[in-house]
Design a protein around this motif. Structure first.
Motif, PDB file in Angstrom:
ATOM      1  N   ASP A  46      84.051  20.031  48.692  1.00 24.44           N
ATOM      2  CA  ASP A  46      84.632  21.363  48.551  1.00 24.44           C
ATOM      3  C   ASP A  46      85.004  21.683  47.111  1.00 24.44           C
ATOM      4  OD1 ASP A  46      84.434  22.028  51.259  1.00 24.44           O
ATOM      5  OD2 ASP A  46      86.310  20.994  51.742  1.00 24.44           O
ATOM      6  N   LEU A  47      84.902  20.710  46.214  1.00 23.67           N
ATOM      7  CA  LEU A  47      85.231  20.970  44.818  1.00 23.67           C
ATOM      8  C   LEU A  47      84.164  20.475  43.849  1.00 23.67           C
ATOM      9  CD1 LEU A  47      86.282  18.006  43.563  1.00 23.67           C
ATOM     10  CD2 LEU A  47      88.266  18.547  44.967  1.00 23.67           C
ATOM     11  N   ALA A  48      83.144  19.782  44.341  1.00 26.53           N
ATOM     12  CA  ALA A  48      82.110  19.233  43.464  1.00 26.53           C
ATOM     13  C   ALA A  48      81.252  20.351  42.874  1.00 26.53           C
ATOM     14  CB  ALA A  48      81.236  18.248  44.225  1.00 26.53           C
ATOM     15  N   ASP A  49      80.822  20.138  41.631  1.00 25.51           N
ATOM     16  CA  ASP A  49      79.890  21.066  40.990  1.00 25.51           C
ATOM     17  C   ASP A  49      78.458  20.795  41.428  1.00 25.51           C
ATOM     18  OD1 ASP A  49      81.789  22.377  38.975  1.00 25.51           O
ATOM     19  OD2 ASP A  49      82.085  20.235  38.598  1.00 25.51           O
ATOM     20  N   THR A  50      78.156  19.525  41.675  1.00 25.89           N
ATOM     21  CA  THR A  50      76.833  19.109  42.150  1.00 25.89           C
ATOM     22  C   THR A  50      77.016  18.123  43.292  1.00 25.89           C
ATOM     23  OG1 THR A  50      75.762  19.388  39.984  1.00 25.89           O
ATOM     24  CG2 THR A  50      74.683  17.912  41.546  1.00 25.89           C
ATOM     25  N   VAL A  51      76.241  18.300  44.345  1.00 24.12           N
ATOM     26  CA  VAL A  51      76.260  17.385  45.494  1.00 24.12           C
ATOM     27  C   VAL A  51      74.886  16.737  45.599  1.00 24.12           C
ATOM     28  CG1 VAL A  51      76.504  17.178  47.993  1.00 24.12           C
ATOM     29  CG2 VAL A  51      77.942  18.805  46.720  1.00 24.12           C
ATOM     30  N   ILE A  52      74.847  15.406  45.664  1.00 22.75           N
ATOM     31  CA  ILE A  52      73.583  14.680  45.737  1.00 22.75           C
ATOM     32  C   ILE A  52      73.519  13.895  47.041  1.00 22.75           C
ATOM     33  CG2 ILE A  52      72.086  12.969  44.651  1.00 22.75           C
ATOM     34  CD1 ILE A  52      73.281  13.673  41.978  1.00 22.75           C
ATOM     35  N   VAL A  53      72.408  14.069  47.763  1.00 22.96           N
ATOM     36  CA  VAL A  53      72.186  13.358  49.024  1.00 22.96           C
ATOM     37  C   VAL A  53      71.021  12.399  48.828  1.00 22.96           C
ATOM     38  CG1 VAL A  53      71.663  13.564  51.477  1.00 22.96           C
ATOM     39  CG2 VAL A  53      72.976  15.364  50.328  1.00 22.96           C
ATOM     40  N   PRO A  54      71.283  11.079  48.776  1.00 26.62           N
ATOM     41  CA  PRO A  54      70.188  10.108  48.689  1.00 26.62           C
ATOM     42  C   PRO A  54      69.376  10.078  49.983  1.00 26.62           C
ATOM     43  CG  PRO A  54      72.287   9.154  47.979  1.00 26.62           C
ATOM     44  CD  PRO A  54      72.590  10.444  48.693  1.00 26.62           C
ATOM     45  N   GLY A  55      68.360   9.237  50.028  1.00 31.50           N
ATOM     46  CA  GLY A  55      67.452   9.173  51.159  1.00 31.50           C
ATOM     47  C   GLY A  55      68.147   9.010  52.495  1.00 31.50           C
ATOM     48  N   ALA A  56      67.741   9.807  53.469  1.00 27.97           N
ATOM     49  CA  ALA A  56      68.329   9.786  54.807  1.00 27.97           C
ATOM     50  C   ALA A  56      67.352   9.178  55.803  1.00 27.97           C
ATOM     51  CB  ALA A  56      68.690  11.209  55.232  1.00 27.97           C
ATOM     52  N   ASP A  57      67.856   8.818  56.969  1.00 36.11           N
ATOM     53  CA  ASP A  57      67.020   8.347  58.071  1.00 36.11           C
ATOM     54  C   ASP A  57      66.316   9.562  58.667  1.00 36.11           C
ATOM     55  OD1 ASP A  57      65.826   7.321  60.315  1.00 36.11           O
ATOM     56  OD2 ASP A  57      67.670   6.594  61.245  1.00 36.11           O
ATOM     57  N   VAL A  58      64.999   9.636  58.487  1.00 32.63           N
ATOM     58  CA  VAL A  58      64.275  10.839  58.930  1.00 32.63           C
ATOM     59  C   VAL A  58      64.290  10.988  60.445  1.00 32.63           C
ATOM     60  CG1 VAL A  58      62.799  10.798  56.892  1.00 32.63           C
ATOM     61  CG2 VAL A  58      62.031   9.644  58.980  1.00 32.63           C
ATOM     62  N   LEU A  59      64.599   9.924  61.169  1.00 32.71           N
ATOM     63  CA  LEU A  59      64.660   9.996  62.629  1.00 32.71           C
ATOM     64  C   LEU A  59      66.079  10.180  63.133  1.00 32.71           C
ATOM     65  CD1 LEU A  59      62.112   7.166  63.554  1.00 32.71           C
ATOM     66  CD2 LEU A  59      61.697   9.630  63.326  1.00 32.71           C
ATOM     67  N   GLY A  60      67.044  10.168  62.218  1.00 32.34           N
ATOM     68  CA  GLY A  60      68.435  10.309  62.617  1.00 32.34           C
ATOM     69  C   GLY A  60      68.861  11.769  62.668  1.00 32.34           C
ATOM     70  N   THR A  61      70.121  11.984  62.982  1.00 28.55           N
ATOM     71  CA  THR A  61      70.679  13.338  63.028  1.00 28.55           C
ATOM     72  C   THR A  61      71.840  13.412  62.049  1.00 28.55           C
ATOM     73  OG1 THR A  61      72.135  12.724  64.863  1.00 28.55           O
ATOM     74  CG2 THR A  61      70.005  13.722  65.424  1.00 28.55           C
ATOM     75  N   THR A  62      72.000  14.566  61.448  1.00 27.08           N
ATOM     76  CA  THR A  62      73.078  14.770  60.495  1.00 27.08           C
ATOM     77  C   THR A  62      74.330  15.214  61.240  1.00 27.08           C
ATOM     78  OG1 THR A  62      71.456  15.519  58.868  1.00 27.08           O
ATOM     79  CG2 THR A  62      73.767  16.003  58.413  1.00 27.08           C
ATOM     80  N   PRO A  63      75.450  14.528  61.047  1.00 25.23           N
ATOM     81  CA  PRO A  63      76.692  14.951  61.725  1.00 25.23           C
ATOM     82  C   PRO A  63      77.035  16.405  61.383  1.00 25.23           C
ATOM     83  CG  PRO A  63      76.955  12.774  60.756  1.00 25.23           C
ATOM     84  CD  PRO A  63      75.639  13.310  60.252  1.00 25.23           C
ATOM     85  N   GLU A  64      77.571  17.122  62.350  1.00 24.86           N
ATOM     86  CA  GLU A  64      77.874  18.534  62.161  1.00 24.86           C
ATOM     87  C   GLU A  64      78.834  18.749  61.001  1.00 24.86           C
ATOM     88  OE1 GLU A  64      77.612  22.489  62.433  1.00 24.86           O
ATOM     89  OE2 GLU A  64      76.407  21.047  63.581  1.00 24.86           O
TER      90      GLU A  64
END
Length: 340
Positions: free
Chosen positions: A76-94
């Motif tokens: 909620d305060l970051a200027d940049t948010v970085i998401v490294p590699g995710a599990d392509v078969l998983g689901t992202t928490p709401e």
């Protein structure tokens, strides 16, 4: 370095998201580029904060664990948010999706490395945008999120507020691009030099993709024609020649070939000639002009044109990037599969 050219007069907060199963190398890229102090640059450098949706520890790839010092409030305060590699078969928490959407809505820069693009797409942040991911996952990303314009051929895509990168090491390219955008080429080159990494790579993922060559089979007409063509790459091969090997009319052969290989016969043949030239560029010092002739191109200009179309870079640039111990020309020709 003159700080008057800095884009911000304070530390730029970067939030890196961690979770179970993530790739440690990709988090390492973020730490190396944004998390280390760069006193030699005399700039208000980045402030890296590692965050997660819950308290750790998190089990990450390779049998290791990692803990995050912060929760999702950092987004909620970051200027940049970085998401490294995710599990392509998983689901992202709401709650992760919601946090990413809030960050995006208030103008934060959102970045993914490799399969992290799936998390951004799951939050709807890639809808209507050009984006990329590892070439292996690109078809899945495109089919699962049809509103995303997936380009599997590039190392990274800068769509303005949202940036995506291809496979793991392309994350280095993208992160250096961010430094270059924020602080200029001198800063990016300084960081790259400390990492012993190129500050900018030419070309795209085509240089790293395994050649998608359908295995020629002798039990079908198209397979026989493909096998024959691979044995005659240095010869002048026409559509009529290929159709003749399959005992088909040209029209019927083109239709069956397109269904089998996903491209036209002549384009496929040109692509195979390019692939056959790679061992010569990697393992010999044969001049580029002779490499083109050795794999069946009638002029150096034609070879360079098609090489750039297939590989996304020039033959000379490819050789600089991938050259290794020199082989004799006959040995390299044998590896290329064009020894006669």
């Amino acid at each position: 370095m003159d700080t008057d050219n800095a884009p911000f007069g304070r530390s730029h907060v970067i939030a890196a998201l961690v979770y179970d199963g993530m790739a440690p190398f990709e988090l390492g890229i973020v730490v190396e580029i944004f998390g280390l102090r760069r006193a030699e640059l005399d700039l208000p450098w980045y402030e890296l904060r590692v965050c997660a949706a819950r308290r750790g520890p998190f089990r990450i790839a390779g049998g290791m664990t990692v803990e995050a010092d912060h929760g999702l409030e950092v987004l909620d305060l970051a200027d940049t948010v970085i998401v490294p590699g995710a599990d392509v078969l998983g689901t992202t928490p709401e709650k992760v999706r919601d946090a990413l959407r809030r960050a995006h809505q208030r103008g934060a820069r959102i970045v993914s490395i490799c399969s992290g693009a799936f998390t951004l797409a799951d939050a709807g942040l890639l809808d209507g945008l050009d984006a990329t991911t590892h070439w292996k996952f690109a078809p899945l990303l495109a089919s699962r999120y049809p509103a995303v314009r997936v380009d599997p051929s590039v190392l990274y895509v800068d769509s303005g507020q949202v940036l995506t990168s291809a496979g793991s090491t392309a994350g280095i390219d993208l992160c250096l691009h961010i430094v270059r955008t924020d602080f200029g080429a001198v800063a990016a080159n300084t960081v790259a030099r400390h990492m012993v990494a190129p500050p900018h790579r030419e070309g795209g993922q085509a240089q790293y993709i395994d050649a998608a060559v359908p295995a020629p089979r002798q039990d079908d007409a198209v397979g026989r024609a493909m096998g024959w063509a691979l044995e005659h790459l240095t010869d002048t091969v026409t559509l009529d020649d290929l159709a003749g090997q399959a005992n088909m009319s040209q029209r019927s052969f083109v239709r069956h070939f397109q269904k089998r290989a996903g491209t036209s016969p002549i384009r496929w043949l040109v692509d195979q000639r390019i692939r056959a030239g790679l061992p010569l560029l990697e393992g010999t010092d044969i001049p580029v002009e002779r490499v083109g002739a050795a794999v069946g191109f009638d002029s150096p200009a034609t070879f360079r044109h098609h090489f750039h179309r297939v590989m996304g870079t020039s033959p000379t640039a490819y050789r600089r990037a991938f050259a290794h111990g020199k082989q004799s020309a006959p040995a390299a020709l044998h590896v290329a599969g064009i020894a006669r």
